[in-house]
Motif scaffolding. Structure first.
Motif, PDB file in Angstrom:
ATOM      1  N   ASP A   1      45.614  24.144  52.466  1.00 24.70           N
ATOM      2  CA  ASP A   1      46.042  24.934  51.300  1.00 24.70           C
ATOM      3  C   ASP A   1      45.635  26.393  51.469  1.00 24.70           C
ATOM      4  N   ARG A   2      44.439  26.601  51.933  1.00 26.19           N
ATOM      5  CA  ARG A   2      43.939  27.971  52.101  1.00 26.19           C
ATOM      6  C   ARG A   2      44.670  28.711  53.218  1.00 26.19           C
ATOM      7  N   LEU A   3      44.845  28.060  54.355  1.00 25.16           N
ATOM      8  CA  LEU A   3      45.535  28.705  55.468  1.00 25.16           C
ATOM      9  C   LEU A   3      46.984  29.007  55.123  1.00 25.16           C
ATOM     10  N   GLU A   4      47.646  28.071  54.476  1.00 27.71           N
ATOM     11  CA  GLU A   4      49.045  28.297  54.111  1.00 27.71           C
ATOM     12  C   GLU A   4      49.177  29.398  53.067  1.00 27.71           C
ATOM     13  N   ALA A   5      48.210  29.518  52.177  1.00 28.11           N
ATOM     14  CA  ALA A   5      48.249  30.594  51.177  1.00 28.11           C
ATOM     15  C   ALA A   5      48.009  31.952  51.833  1.00 28.11           C
ATOM     16  N   ASP A   6      47.082  31.996  52.801  1.00 26.07           N
ATOM     17  CA  ASP A   6      46.753  33.261  53.470  1.00 26.07           C
ATOM     18  C   ASP A   6      47.846  33.694  54.439  1.00 26.07           C
ATOM     19  N   ASP A   7      48.411  32.741  55.181  1.00 25.73           N
ATOM     20  CA  ASP A   7      49.414  33.077  56.188  1.00 25.73           C
ATOM     21  C   ASP A   7      50.272  31.848  56.480  1.00 25.73           C
ATOM     22  N   PRO A   8      51.359  31.658  55.726  1.00 26.84           N
ATOM     23  CA  PRO A   8      52.174  30.460  55.917  1.00 26.84           C
ATOM     24  C   PRO A   8      52.810  30.362  57.301  1.00 26.84           C
ATOM     25  N   ASP A   9      52.890  31.462  58.025  1.00 32.84           N
ATOM     26  CA  ASP A   9      53.463  31.449  59.372  1.00 32.84           C
ATOM     27  C   ASP A   9      52.395  31.499  60.449  1.00 32.84           C
ATOM     28  N   GLY A  10      51.152  31.239  60.081  1.00 29.50           N
ATOM     29  CA  GLY A  10      50.045  31.329  61.020  1.00 29.50           C
ATOM     30  C   GLY A  10      50.189  30.371  62.191  1.00 29.50           C
ATOM     31  N   ILE A  11      49.533  30.713  63.272  1.00 32.51           N
ATOM     32  CA  ILE A  11      49.562  29.910  64.496  1.00 32.51           C
ATOM     33  C   ILE A  11      48.146  29.452  64.795  1.00 32.51           C
ATOM     34  N   LEU A  12      47.978  28.154  64.980  1.00 33.60           N
ATOM     35  CA  LEU A  12      46.682  27.615  65.373  1.00 33.60           C
ATOM     36  C   LEU A  12      46.441  27.957  66.837  1.00 33.60           C
TER      37      LEU A  12
END
Length: 171
Positions: free
Chosen positions: A58-69
């Motif tokens: 939830d936190r990662l998607e809120a901060d950057d929904p297009d983020g790359i692990l």
């Protein structure tokens, strides 16, 4: 679990937590205890994997929904996440990811591409290898070094510069 978030080329946030393994997956192998130093008594009051994973997503998607692990030897980490999510009944989500091991092999000429060796070669501190946060910070440092060297402004540009790919997996 250790997570480092980079935003605009800078360290933006870190998260670290010990996690209580899912029932049926909570046997502590002596070899793993030697590597990580984590014992059953260390996770008694830790959040469960499922609780932490849902909070983190939830936190990662809120901060950057297009983020790359990003991980070093990401095939291992993505496999662990996939198996843990299956064990707790967490629905699989599509994630994009890349690997600092592959990037390092493409970018540097080293005798070893282990996380400690690459970290040392690029001047990134890794004082507690196998601590999840320390390893994540080392990966972040490697990515930032590679971005500096390539003048890449995104992970897509970085991967393209070094001839690697951003991969996708349902985790």
């Amino acid at each position: 679990m250790g997570v480092v978030r980079i935003e605009d080329g800078q360290l933006a946030d870190t998260q670290y937590s010990l996690l209580k393994p899912p029932p049926g997956h909570d046997h502590f192998e002596p070899g793993n205890i030697r590597i990580h130093g984590i014992r059953p008594q260390d996770v008694i009051n830790a959040p469960s994997y499922g609780q932490y994973w849902r909070w983190l997503v939830d936190r990662l998607e809120a901060d950057d929904p297009d983020g790359i692990l990003v991980a070093h030897n990401a095939i291992f980490d993505t496999g662990v996440i996939r198996a843990a999510n299956q064990a707790v009944g967490e629905p699989a989500r599509p994630w994009r990811y890349t690997c600092t091991l592959r990037l390092s092999r493409a970018a540097y000429q080293l005798r070893s591409y282990s996380l400690p060796a690459v970290s040392h070669a690029v001047g990134v501190s890794l004082e507690n290898h196998h601590n999840a946060l320390a390893d994540a910070q080392a990966c972040a440092g490697i990515v930032m070094d590679l971005a500096r060297r390539s003048a890449a402004g995104s992970m897509e540009e970085l991967a393209a510069h070094y001839g690697t790919k951003i991969l996708s997996a349902n985790l």
